[in-house]
Motif scaffolding. Structure first.
Motif, PDB file in Angstrom:
ATOM      1  N   CYS A   1      34.119  40.737  27.649  1.00  8.92           N
ATOM      2  CA  CYS A   1      34.260  39.302  27.899  1.00  8.92           C
ATOM      3  C   CYS A   1      34.189  39.009  29.397  1.00  8.92           C
ATOM      4  O   CYS A   1      33.585  38.012  29.812  1.00  8.92           O
ATOM      5  N   GLU A   2      34.805  39.866  30.213  1.00 10.83           N
ATOM      6  CA  GLU A   2      34.722  39.691  31.665  1.00 10.83           C
ATOM      7  C   GLU A   2      33.265  39.747  32.126  1.00 10.83           C
ATOM      8  O   GLU A   2      32.831  38.943  32.960  1.00 10.83           O
ATOM      9  N   LEU A   3      32.507  40.698  31.568  1.00  9.78           N
ATOM     10  CA  LEU A   3      31.093  40.829  31.932  1.00  9.78           C
ATOM     11  C   LEU A   3      30.305  39.599  31.496  1.00  9.78           C
ATOM     12  O   LEU A   3      29.428  39.122  32.226  1.00  9.78           O
ATOM     13  N   LEU A   4      30.619  39.076  30.302  1.00 11.16           N
ATOM     14  CA  LEU A   4      29.941  37.872  29.822  1.00 11.16           C
ATOM     15  C   LEU A   4      30.179  36.684  30.743  1.00 11.16           C
ATOM     16  O   LEU A   4      29.261  35.920  31.048  1.00 11.16           O
ATOM     17  N   VAL A   5      31.434  36.526  31.173  1.00 15.95           N
ATOM     18  CA  VAL A   5      31.786  35.407  32.051  1.00 15.95           C
ATOM     19  C   VAL A   5      31.097  35.556  33.404  1.00 15.95           C
ATOM     20  O   VAL A   5      30.546  34.590  33.946  1.00 15.95           O
ATOM     21  N   GLN A   6      31.084  36.785  33.955  1.00 21.03           N
ATOM     22  CA  GLN A   6      30.408  37.015  35.228  1.00 21.03           C
ATOM     23  C   GLN A   6      28.906  36.796  35.108  1.00 21.03           C
ATOM     24  O   GLN A   6      28.277  36.209  35.987  1.00 21.03           O
ATOM     25  N   LYS A   7      28.329  37.277  34.012  1.00 22.85           N
ATOM     26  CA  LYS A   7      26.890  37.106  33.781  1.00 22.85           C
ATOM     27  C   LYS A   7      26.525  35.629  33.732  1.00 22.85           C
ATOM     28  O   LYS A   7      25.545  35.185  34.331  1.00 22.85           O
ATOM     29  N   GLU A   8      27.356  34.856  33.035  1.00 17.79           N
ATOM     30  CA  GLU A   8      27.063  33.434  32.889  1.00 17.79           C
ATOM     31  C   GLU A   8      27.134  32.723  34.232  1.00 17.79           C
ATOM     32  O   GLU A   8      26.378  31.794  34.491  1.00 17.79           O
ATOM     33  N   ASN A   9      28.027  33.173  35.085  1.00 17.85           N
ATOM     34  CA  ASN A   9      28.130  32.539  36.403  1.00 17.85           C
ATOM     35  C   ASN A   9      26.877  32.779  37.226  1.00 17.85           C
ATOM     36  O   ASN A   9      26.461  31.924  38.002  1.00 17.85           O
ATOM     37  N   ILE A  10      26.262  33.958  37.054  1.00 20.19           N
ATOM     38  CA  ILE A  10      25.030  34.277  37.776  1.00 20.19           C
ATOM     39  C   ILE A  10      23.875  33.410  37.266  1.00 20.19           C
ATOM     40  O   ILE A  10      23.066  32.896  38.040  1.00 20.19           O
ATOM     41  N   LEU A  11      23.822  33.207  35.940  1.00 17.35           N
ATOM     42  CA  LEU A  11      22.707  32.502  35.336  1.00 17.35           C
ATOM     43  C   LEU A  11      22.893  30.989  35.306  1.00 17.35           C
ATOM     44  O   LEU A  11      21.927  30.250  35.131  1.00 17.35           O
ATOM     45  N   ALA A  12      24.154  30.537  35.425  1.00 19.92           N
ATOM     46  CA  ALA A  12      24.426  29.105  35.255  1.00 19.92           C
ATOM     47  C   ALA A  12      23.723  28.283  36.330  1.00 19.92           C
ATOM     48  O   ALA A  12      23.763  28.607  37.507  1.00 19.92           O
ATOM     49  N   ASP A  13      23.044  27.231  35.912  1.00 16.54           N
ATOM     50  CA  ASP A  13      22.379  26.337  36.857  1.00 16.54           C
ATOM     51  C   ASP A  13      22.901  24.907  36.739  1.00 16.54           C
ATOM     52  O   ASP A  13      22.342  23.978  37.319  1.00 16.54           O
TER      53      ASP A  13
ATOM     54  N   ASP B   1      24.508  45.790  34.243  1.00 15.63           N
ATOM     55  CA  ASP B   1      23.128  45.433  33.929  1.00 15.63           C
ATOM     56  C   ASP B   1      23.123  44.330  32.877  1.00 15.63           C
ATOM     57  O   ASP B   1      23.465  44.543  31.718  1.00 15.63           O
ATOM     58  N   VAL B   2      22.715  43.122  33.272  1.00 13.77           N
ATOM     59  CA  VAL B   2      22.748  41.965  32.376  1.00 13.77           C
ATOM     60  C   VAL B   2      21.812  42.159  31.191  1.00 13.77           C
ATOM     61  O   VAL B   2      22.144  41.849  30.043  1.00 13.77           O
ATOM     62  N   SER B   3      20.624  42.707  31.419  1.00 15.43           N
ATOM     63  CA  SER B   3      19.656  42.901  30.338  1.00 15.43           C
ATOM     64  C   SER B   3      20.175  43.903  29.309  1.00 15.43           C
ATOM     65  O   SER B   3      19.989  43.734  28.100  1.00 15.43           O
ATOM     66  N   LEU B   4      20.861  44.962  29.781  1.00 19.32           N
ATOM     67  CA  LEU B   4      21.438  45.944  28.870  1.00 19.32           C
ATOM     68  C   LEU B   4      22.539  45.298  28.029  1.00 19.32           C
ATOM     69  O   LEU B   4      22.641  45.555  26.822  1.00 19.32           O
ATOM     70  N   LEU B   5      23.340  44.450  28.644  1.00 24.31           N
ATOM     71  CA  LEU B   5      24.417  43.773  27.931  1.00 24.31           C
ATOM     72  C   LEU B   5      23.861  42.945  26.778  1.00 24.31           C
ATOM     73  O   LEU B   5      24.369  43.007  25.653  1.00 24.31           O
ATOM     74  N   ASN B   6      22.824  42.187  27.036  1.00 28.22           N
ATOM     75  CA  ASN B   6      22.246  41.325  25.993  1.00 28.22           C
ATOM     76  C   ASN B   6      21.709  42.130  24.819  1.00 28.22           C
ATOM     77  O   ASN B   6      21.908  41.772  23.656  1.00 28.22           O
TER      78      ASN B   6
ATOM     79  N   ARG C   1      32.413  51.455  17.887  1.00 27.18           N
ATOM     80  CA  ARG C   1      32.942  52.195  19.040  1.00 27.18           C
ATOM     81  C   ARG C   1      31.815  52.823  19.859  1.00 27.18           C
ATOM     82  O   ARG C   1      31.911  52.902  21.095  1.00 27.18           O
ATOM     83  N   LYS C   2      30.765  53.236  19.182  1.00 18.11           N
ATOM     84  CA  LYS C   2      29.618  53.830  19.882  1.00 18.11           C
ATOM     85  C   LYS C   2      28.955  52.806  20.801  1.00 18.11           C
ATOM     86  O   LYS C   2      28.669  53.089  21.977  1.00 18.11           O
ATOM     87  N   VAL C   3      28.739  51.601  20.265  1.00 18.83           N
ATOM     88  CA  VAL C   3      28.090  50.556  21.074  1.00 18.83           C
ATOM     89  C   VAL C   3      29.028  50.071  22.178  1.00 18.83           C
ATOM     90  O   VAL C   3      28.594  49.775  23.295  1.00 18.83           O
ATOM     91  N   LEU C   4      30.306  49.971  21.877  1.00 15.22           N
ATOM     92  CA  LEU C   4      31.270  49.584  22.905  1.00 15.22           C
ATOM     93  C   LEU C   4      31.211  50.550  24.091  1.00 15.22           C
ATOM     94  O   LEU C   4      31.250  50.139  25.253  1.00 15.22           O
ATOM     95  N   HIS C   5      31.097  51.849  23.796  1.00 18.29           N
ATOM     96  CA  HIS C   5      31.025  52.853  24.851  1.00 18.29           C
ATOM     97  C   HIS C   5      29.719  52.714  25.640  1.00 18.29           C
ATOM     98  O   HIS C   5      29.691  52.947  26.858  1.00 18.29           O
ATOM     99  N   GLN C   6      28.641  52.317  24.967  1.00 17.08           N
ATOM    100  CA  GLN C   6      27.360  52.131  25.662  1.00 17.08           C
ATOM    101  C   GLN C   6      27.426  50.948  26.633  1.00 17.08           C
ATOM    102  O   GLN C   6      26.833  50.982  27.716  1.00 17.08           O
ATOM    103  N   ILE C   7      28.153  49.906  26.235  1.00 19.36           N
ATOM    104  CA  ILE C   7      28.278  48.729  27.111  1.00 19.36           C
ATOM    105  C   ILE C   7      29.279  48.986  28.226  1.00 19.36           C
ATOM    106  O   ILE C   7      29.073  48.604  29.379  1.00 19.36           O
ATOM    107  N   VAL C   8      30.394  49.652  27.868  1.00 19.95           N
ATOM    108  CA  VAL C   8      31.461  49.944  28.845  1.00 19.95           C
ATOM    109  C   VAL C   8      31.618  51.463  28.907  1.00 19.95           C
ATOM    110  O   VAL C   8      32.424  52.047  28.175  1.00 19.95           O
TER     111      VAL C   8
END
Length: 630
Positions: A441-453, A591-596, A615-622
């Motif tokens: 969720c922290e990554l999502l919020v940070q990502k959105e701040n980068i993309l927000a226009d 990596d924003v693209s990896l997160l998506n 759990r496998k995907v969670l580990h890939q993201i974090v």
């Protein structure tokens, strides 16, 4: 009712007229040594009607008859001085215009001014004393009792109590006890560590000694109750005071600090039992109220999880800054109903809108944001129970991760100005599904701040455990102690950071005011607390001895738990802010693209209820996520 008010006003005017007549007459007697000449009495009879009418008119125009005499205070007395002064000046101007002070003694008007003050103020103070010491149904037949109470020994009402702390807080509580006729207790004295106050009086109540004297003072005076009115007391001193009260065998209660008070005012209704959180000794939070008010005042604010521990605390603190409207978004109807009632009762000038809604429902969120157009969002809704989410990891994915994603999108699309996400220290090097979901969720919020226009500022506030929250260990310990034990502790070496709910909520608001967008703020949590020591303190606080009266049993770490929590990783740099209790992390967004791409895999795994794949995907993201072995 109107007739009664008019009748009361006429009686008050008549009383004041008699006092003014007496004052003007007595001033002539004093001026001429009680033998006024004939010419002075001629002037007295000539100006008497003018003096009485002119002063009554001035008193009325300056608001002397709008207050209630039973509640006469310093502001009322100052108003009397102003009114009497203005009336005397107007009277002097009138006499000067009519007679040029021919055959008129000037000093009479000076003496009359002083006597007017004494008589008008004296009557009002006398009436207040009558209501304070007797009842609101005061009668003339009580005069003998009044005189006895003034010059003799007072008949104190109800239980005798001591107030610990002879400062501003103690003074306010003493005054309210004296003014409230329904309270069946009386303040017998104060105790304060400042020895220079001993022997002095506050509202007629003596400062009897220091706090350490309570064991000798309380039994001799028949003290049954003690009110601790020192909001700034440290943890060590608070523990000592509690121990002294126990040794003196008195009931003890506390006035909480200003952050905990709903409307920010000290009141006897705020008095409560001393709890473990009071022994933590957290320092009061110093807020930049101007900065917070600037972004909250007359704004539309939305709080998710409004019925939860942090959510309700946020709502109370936000309403103190007078938003135009506050939207309470909550999916549990009972907590939503309770916080809605509380806010509407205590903050009548704020429009409170309860919304029974779920952040997992995109359409529902879109409708809420479209209808109310919130300018500020505080996102506190989340599943937080670590062992429960270890058994139901798909719920953490659906609610915490994708619920946050839905909310972020709704805030962005509606043009929201600020979005503050409430995170946890469990997101740092997570060992459980809950912490990992919050990190994403922290990554999502940070990502959105980068993309927000659209100008939306997205930010995160990260902190540890809060005392008194739902699921906190303290209620569990207290319940186990009430049942006679044993008290279950997972591990003798487990430590946690703790802070109070009001403190956390105030700092969240402060961080929200400071944020430029993209930050992860961390709150200063103080010294970590050993859970084993906390359990032992609670047992002693309840009047028992650990192991002797209440056993402590170690049960071992539960799934997803670790011995200690961190507030930052080794890769995150700390940058100080202009607030001593708030720091900001120079955090890597990933990596924003990896997160998506991974989020879609995570969604499918959650839909399939596949815990291993989740759990496998969670580990890939974090990548820093690693499971603990129990």
């Amino acid at each position: 009712m109107k007739t009664k008010v008019t009748r009361n006003l006429l009686l008050i005017l008549l009383l004041d007229a008699l006092l003014l007549l007496g004052s003007f007459y007595l001033s002539h007697l004093i001026r001429f040594d009680f033998n006024p000449p004939d010419w002075a009495m001629v002037r007295f009879r000539q100006f008497l009607p003018v003096v009485v009418v002119l002063k009554l008119v001035c008193f009325y125009l300056l608001g002397l008859y709008k207050g209630m005499w039973r509640y006469t205070g310093m502001a009322d007395l100052i108003n009397v001085i102003k009114a009497a002064t203005v009336a005397s000046l107007v009277l002097i101007a009138f006499v000067l215009y009519r007679t040029r002070f021919d055959m008129v003694s000037r000093s009479v008007f000076v003496i009359d001014w002083g006597l007017t003050l004494m008589l008008i103020i004296g009557v009002r103070v006398f009436i207040r004393l009558c209501f304070e010491n007797f009842t609101q149904d005061f009668r003339i037949s009580d005069l003998r009792q009044i005189i006895s109470s003034i010059f003799g020994k007072k008949n104190k009402k109800g239980r005798a109590m001591l107030i610990i702390g002879a400062g501003d807080c103690g003074e306010k509580i003493c005054r309210q006890f004296r003014e409230n006729p329904s309270v069946q207790s009386h303040v017998a004295g104060f105790l304060d560590d400042d020895k220079s106050k001993t022997g002095r009086r506050i509202h007629g109540v003596p400062v009897l000694g220091t706090i350490d004297d309570i064991e000798t003072i309380a039994p001799g005076m028949g003290i049954e109750d003690v009110i601790i009115a020192i909001p700034s007391a440290g943890s060590g001193r608070m523990r000592q005071i509690v121990d002294l009260c126990k040794k003196a065998d008195v009931n003890f209660k506390i006035i909480p600090d200003m952050g905990e008070l709903i409307d920010g005012r000290i009141d006897i209704s705020a008095i409560r039992n001393v709890e473990y959180r009071d022994l933590l000794g957290r320092e009061p939070v110093q807020l930049d109220k101007e900065k917070i008010g600037k972004y909250l005042n007359q704004r539309t604010v939305l709080v998710t999880g409004a019925g939860g521990s942090i959510g309700t605390g946020l709502c109370r603190q936000i309403c103190r800054f007078s938003p135009k409207k506050i939207i309470l978004l909550e999916r549990a109807e009972s907590p939503l109903y309770e916080i809605d009632l509380e806010l509407k009762k205590n903050f009548t000038r704020v429009e409170v809108v309860p919304m029974l809604a779920d952040i997992q429902d995109k359409m529902e969120l879109a409708a809420v944001f479209s209808r109310f157009q919130p300018e500020i969002v505080f996102h506190a809704a989340a599943y937080k129970h670590v062992p429960m989410l270890e058994n139901h990891p798909w719920k953490a994915v659906e609610n915490n991760i994708f619920g946050t994603r839905n909310l972020v999108a709704a805030a962005r699309d509606s043009g929201c100005k600020r979005f503050v996400f409430v995170s946890t220290d469990k997101a740092v090097n997570p060992t459980n599904v809950m912490g990992t979901s919050k990190r994403i969720c922290e990554l999502l919020v940070q990502k959105e701040n980068i993309l927000a226009d659209a100008g939306t500022r997205f930010m995160t506030v990260r902190f540890g455990n809060v005392i008194g929250s739902v699921g906190s260990v303290i209620p569990l310990f207290k319940k186990q102690i009430q049942e006679g034990g044993p008290v279950t502790v997972t591990h003798p070496d487990m430590i946690r950071y703790f802070m109070l709910i009001p403190e956390a909520c105030q700092l969240i608001l402060q961080a929200g005011a400071m944020g430029k967008g993209g930050e992860i703020f961390i709150l200063e949590m103080g010294e970590p607390v050993k859970i084993d020591q906390m359990a032992r303190d609670l047992i002693r606080f309840s009047g028992f001895e650990p192991e002797a009266d209440i056993k402590i049993v170690y049960t071992g770490l539960r799934p997803g738990e670790k011995l200690y929590e961190e507030l930052m990783t080794d890769l995150e740099g700390v940058i100080p802010t202009n607030h001593q209790k708030i720091r900001v992390l120079n955090s890597h967004t990933g990596d924003v693209s990896l997160l998506n791409s991974r989020l879609q895999e995570l969604k499918i795994a959650a839909e399939n209820r596949d815990p291993d794949q989740i759990r496998k995907v969670l580990h890939q993201i974090v990548p820093e996520y690693h499971e603990t072995t129990v």
